[in-house]
Design a protein around this motif. Structure first.
Motif, PDB file in Angstrom:
ATOM      1  N   PRO A 173       0.828  -1.204   0.000  1.00  0.00           N
ATOM      2  CA  PRO A 173       0.000   0.000   0.000  1.00  0.00           C
ATOM      3  C   PRO A 173       0.861   1.253   0.000  1.00  0.00           C
ATOM      4  N   ASN A 174       0.345   2.277  -0.681  1.00  0.00           N
ATOM      5  CA  ASN A 174       1.021   3.576  -0.674  1.00  0.00           C
ATOM      6  C   ASN A 174       2.510   3.444  -0.988  1.00  0.00           C
ATOM      7  N   PRO A 175       2.876   2.776  -2.090  1.00  0.00           N
ATOM      8  CA  PRO A 175       4.300   2.533  -2.369  1.00  0.00           C
ATOM      9  C   PRO A 175       5.055   3.827  -2.607  1.00  0.00           C
ATOM     10  N   GLY A 176       6.294   3.855  -2.137  1.00  0.00           N
ATOM     11  CA  GLY A 176       7.144   5.011  -2.314  1.00  0.00           C
ATOM     12  C   GLY A 176       8.138   4.805  -3.437  1.00  0.00           C
ATOM     13  N   PRO A 177       8.968   5.795  -3.698  1.00  0.00           N
ATOM     14  CA  PRO A 177       9.962   5.668  -4.759  1.00  0.00           C
ATOM     15  C   PRO A 177      11.048   4.670  -4.382  1.00  0.00           C
ATOM     16  N   ASN A 178      11.674   4.105  -5.413  1.00  0.00           N
ATOM     17  CA  ASN A 178      12.805   3.181  -5.206  1.00  0.00           C
ATOM     18  C   ASN A 178      12.442   1.984  -4.339  1.00  0.00           C
ATOM     19  N   GLY A 179      11.218   1.475  -4.531  1.00  0.00           N
ATOM     20  CA  GLY A 179      10.811   0.282  -3.809  1.00  0.00           C
ATOM     21  C   GLY A 179      10.405   0.520  -2.381  1.00  0.00           C
ATOM     22  N   GLY A 180      10.135   1.752  -1.994  1.00  0.00           N
ATOM     23  CA  GLY A 180       9.732   2.054  -0.620  1.00  0.00           C
ATOM     24  C   GLY A 180       8.384   1.443  -0.265  1.00  0.00           C
ATOM     25  N   ALA A 181       8.251   1.001   0.982  1.00  0.00           N
ATOM     26  CA  ALA A 181       7.005   0.407   1.473  1.00  0.00           C
ATOM     27  C   ALA A 181       6.705   0.979   2.850  1.00  0.00           C
ATOM     28  N   PRO A 182       6.294   2.257   2.919  1.00  0.00           N
ATOM     29  CA  PRO A 182       6.128   2.920   4.214  1.00  0.00           C
ATOM     30  C   PRO A 182       5.060   2.299   5.100  1.00  0.00           C
ATOM     31  N   ASP A 183       4.089   1.602   4.500  1.00  0.00           N
ATOM     32  CA  ASP A 183       3.019   1.003   5.285  1.00  0.00           C
ATOM     33  C   ASP A 183       3.098  -0.518   5.302  1.00  0.00           C
ATOM     34  N   GLY A 184       4.241  -1.068   4.948  1.00  0.00           N
ATOM     35  CA  GLY A 184       4.443  -2.499   5.050  1.00  0.00           C
ATOM     36  C   GLY A 184       4.295  -3.254   3.741  1.00  0.00           C
ATOM     37  N   ILE A 185       4.709  -4.509   3.788  1.00  0.00           N
ATOM     38  CA  ILE A 185       4.618  -5.445   2.668  1.00  0.00           C
ATOM     39  C   ILE A 185       3.783  -6.621   3.155  1.00  0.00           C
ATOM     40  N   TYR A 186       2.781  -7.031   2.379  1.00  0.00           N
ATOM     41  CA  TYR A 186       1.821  -8.031   2.815  1.00  0.00           C
ATOM     42  C   TYR A 186       1.810  -9.197   1.825  1.00  0.00           C
ATOM     43  N   VAL A 187       2.219 -10.353   2.289  1.00  0.00           N
ATOM     44  CA  VAL A 187       2.304 -11.542   1.443  1.00  0.00           C
ATOM     45  C   VAL A 187       0.919 -12.176   1.304  1.00  0.00           C
ATOM     46  N   GLY A 188       0.557 -12.515   0.080  1.00  0.00           N
ATOM     47  CA  GLY A 188      -0.728 -13.151  -0.157  1.00  0.00           C
ATOM     48  C   GLY A 188      -0.810 -14.533   0.468  1.00  0.00           C
ATOM     49  N   ALA A 189      -1.915 -14.796   1.180  1.00  0.00           N
ATOM     50  CA  ALA A 189      -2.145 -16.106   1.800  1.00  0.00           C
ATOM     51  C   ALA A 189      -3.059 -16.976   0.949  1.00  0.00           C
ATOM     52  N   SER A 190      -4.108 -16.367   0.358  1.00  0.00           N
ATOM     53  CA  SER A 190      -5.079 -17.131  -0.411  1.00  0.00           C
ATOM     54  C   SER A 190      -5.830 -16.197  -1.347  1.00  0.00           C
ATOM     55  N   ILE A 191      -6.109 -16.677  -2.557  1.00  0.00           N
ATOM     56  CA  ILE A 191      -6.916 -15.934  -3.527  1.00  0.00           C
ATOM     57  C   ILE A 191      -8.340 -16.464  -3.487  1.00  0.00           C
ATOM     58  N   VAL A 210      -7.957 -11.064  -2.228  1.00  0.00           N
ATOM     59  CA  VAL A 210      -6.806 -11.813  -1.735  1.00  0.00           C
ATOM     60  C   VAL A 210      -6.660 -11.579  -0.233  1.00  0.00           C
ATOM     61  N   THR A 211      -6.682 -12.654   0.528  1.00  0.00           N
ATOM     62  CA  THR A 211      -6.402 -12.585   1.962  1.00  0.00           C
ATOM     63  C   THR A 211      -4.889 -12.521   2.141  1.00  0.00           C
ATOM     64  N   VAL A 212      -4.423 -11.584   2.938  1.00  0.00           N
ATOM     65  CA  VAL A 212      -2.980 -11.390   3.102  1.00  0.00           C
ATOM     66  C   VAL A 212      -2.555 -11.640   4.544  1.00  0.00           C
ATOM     67  N   HIS A 213      -1.312 -12.057   4.694  1.00  0.00           N
ATOM     68  CA  HIS A 213      -0.724 -12.232   6.023  1.00  0.00           C
ATOM     69  C   HIS A 213      -0.411 -10.867   6.650  1.00  0.00           C
ATOM     70  N   ARG A 214      -0.070 -10.872   7.911  1.00  0.00           N
ATOM     71  CA  ARG A 214       0.398  -9.667   8.578  1.00  0.00           C
ATOM     72  C   ARG A 214       1.556  -9.069   7.790  1.00  0.00           C
ATOM     73  N   GLY A 215       1.698  -7.752   7.890  1.00  0.00           N
ATOM     74  CA  GLY A 215       2.730  -7.080   7.119  1.00  0.00           C
ATOM     75  C   GLY A 215       4.083  -7.072   7.807  1.00  0.00           C
ATOM     76  N   PHE A 216       5.076  -6.719   7.021  1.00  0.00           N
ATOM     77  CA  PHE A 216       6.427  -6.572   7.567  1.00  0.00           C
ATOM     78  C   PHE A 216       7.135  -5.460   6.822  1.00  0.00           C
ATOM     79  N   THR A 217       8.188  -4.960   7.406  1.00  0.00           N
ATOM     80  CA  THR A 217       9.103  -4.044   6.729  1.00  0.00           C
ATOM     81  C   THR A 217      10.512  -4.611   6.865  1.00  0.00           C
ATOM     82  N   TRP A 218      11.362  -4.162   5.983  1.00  0.00           N
ATOM     83  CA  TRP A 218      12.774  -4.546   6.052  1.00  0.00           C
ATOM     84  C   TRP A 218      13.530  -3.531   6.897  1.00  0.00           C
TER      85      TRP A 218
END
Length: 372
Positions: A173-191, A210-218
């Protein structure tokens, strides 16, 4: 002259819409719901699966997302022609697809703010692979009881031509420049999708929840290596759009959002795919596209979105202060009705009670309690 898509939020990437020739027929399709045939296709089931997907999308790879290909409806090869899916796509593997029990149609869902703050950031990008190639699309978080649902186009999650789901599917969500993910990255669990998309590429069902898992940041670890840090559930962090079903076209206006990036019919590239754009609220009407099995589509005019906006949300009663409203469709096909230099409308599948069954399936699924 068609109003240009309006700039909305800076620093994003892009997705794709299929380019189709103008169709002249417009039919008022029946709005009664058909028997639901809802399927859940698993993506990442376990913590090990989540970490495998996360490791694929390390910061160095995320920085390259501008170079990836917008996904095109019905084509895992990423074609931007109107040729579409080949006839007779392979059936989904039985072991990978689970039939969902028919439920009562989901009622309208209210939009939700994030747990903190007064404005949402529901819209963003999905990144994934078909075969050995990376693709991307637009998408949005939708309010749900599991607080973990993303809406996008069916062709942004499942390739109906090959009968296979996407690999390494994530929502940013709300992706930033250069691959930024200020609000996290959410892996798909099920379609969750309709079998007539997965089985035959019917554009009446070109949507997926798509149901997604909890988010994470690097984050940087002690040795300087990137380490996953759990940031919680999607809706808690960014909020969720509401959901409206069985809205009669012509009785409401809608705002379409997306990240257009592709070429217009005149050969120009007015949009760069890095900025979230919107078409101003416009009128809706039924439309058909027999070559796509689209019998109850909804068309929005005017809108000059080019390839780069697939899966982007159609929002009723959009509140620009809270950045919320209710989802009533997703970008599926673009149109050039007047055969001039710019696209002039976009269409979405009709969201009816069957769509509500697909949504409810996605909203009922649980995910693992922590992703780190």
């Amino acid at each position: 002259m068609i109003p240009r898509a309006r700039h909305f939020v800076a620093a994003a990437l892009g997705s794709a819409l299929l380019i189709v020739p103008a169709f002249t027929g417009i039919a008022h399709a029946a709005t009664s719901a058909v028997a639901s045939k809802v399927y859940a296709v698993p993506l990442a089931r376990t913590l090990a699966d989540v970490k495998r997907v996360a490791d694929y999308w390390k910061p160095d790879r995320l920085k390259q997302t501008d170079l990836y290909t917008p996904a095109t409806p019905g084509s895992g090869a990423g074609s931007t022609t109107s040729s579409g899916a080949a006839a007779g796509p392979a059936a989904p593997a039985a072991a990978a697809v689970t039939a969902a029990k028919r439920t009562n149609a989901a009622a309208a869902v209210a939009p939700a703010l994030p747990r903190q703050g007064t404005a949402a950031n529901t819209m963003g990008k999905v990144f994934f692979r078909f075969g050995d190639k990376e693709f991307w699309c637009s998408a949005a978080a939708v309010a749900a009881r599991n607080r973990s649902v993303v809406a996008t186009a069916g062709h942004c999650a499942y390739d109906s031509r090959t009968g296979k789901p996407a690999d390494y599917w994530i929502f940013v969500p709300n992706p930033g420049p250069n691959g930024g993910a200020p609000d996290g990255i959410y892996v798909g669990a099920s379609i969750s999708l309709h079998e007539d998309w997965s089985g035959k590429g019917d554009y009446d069902y070109d949507y997926a929840f798509v149901t997604v898992h909890r988010g994470f940041t690097w984050v940087a670890g002690k040795d300087g290596a990137s380490v996953m840090q759990d940031v919680g559930r999607l809706q808690d962090n960014v909020g969720g759009l509401g959901l409206e079903l069985s809205k009669k076209p012509g009785t409401y206006t809608v705002t379409a959002f997306g990240y257009p990036a592709g070429q217009q019919p005149d050969g120009t590239h007015p949009f760069d795919g890095k900025t979230l754009l919107k078409c101003l609220p416009g009128t809706t009407r039924y439309t058909v596209a027999p070559g796509r099995d689209l019998q109850k589509g909804v068309e929005l005019t005017p809108c000059d979105f080019s390839p780069g906006a697939s899966g982007g949300p159609w929002v009723i009663a959009y509140d620009s202060t809270r950045r919320l409203g209710s989802l009533a469709g997703v970008n599926s096909l673009t149109w050039n009705r007047d055969a001039k230099g710019r696209y002039d409308s976009v269409s979405a599948p009709y969201f009816d009670t069957t769509t509500g069954d697909v949504y409810r399936r996605a909203a009922s699924l649980s995910t693992i309690p922590n992703v780190t």
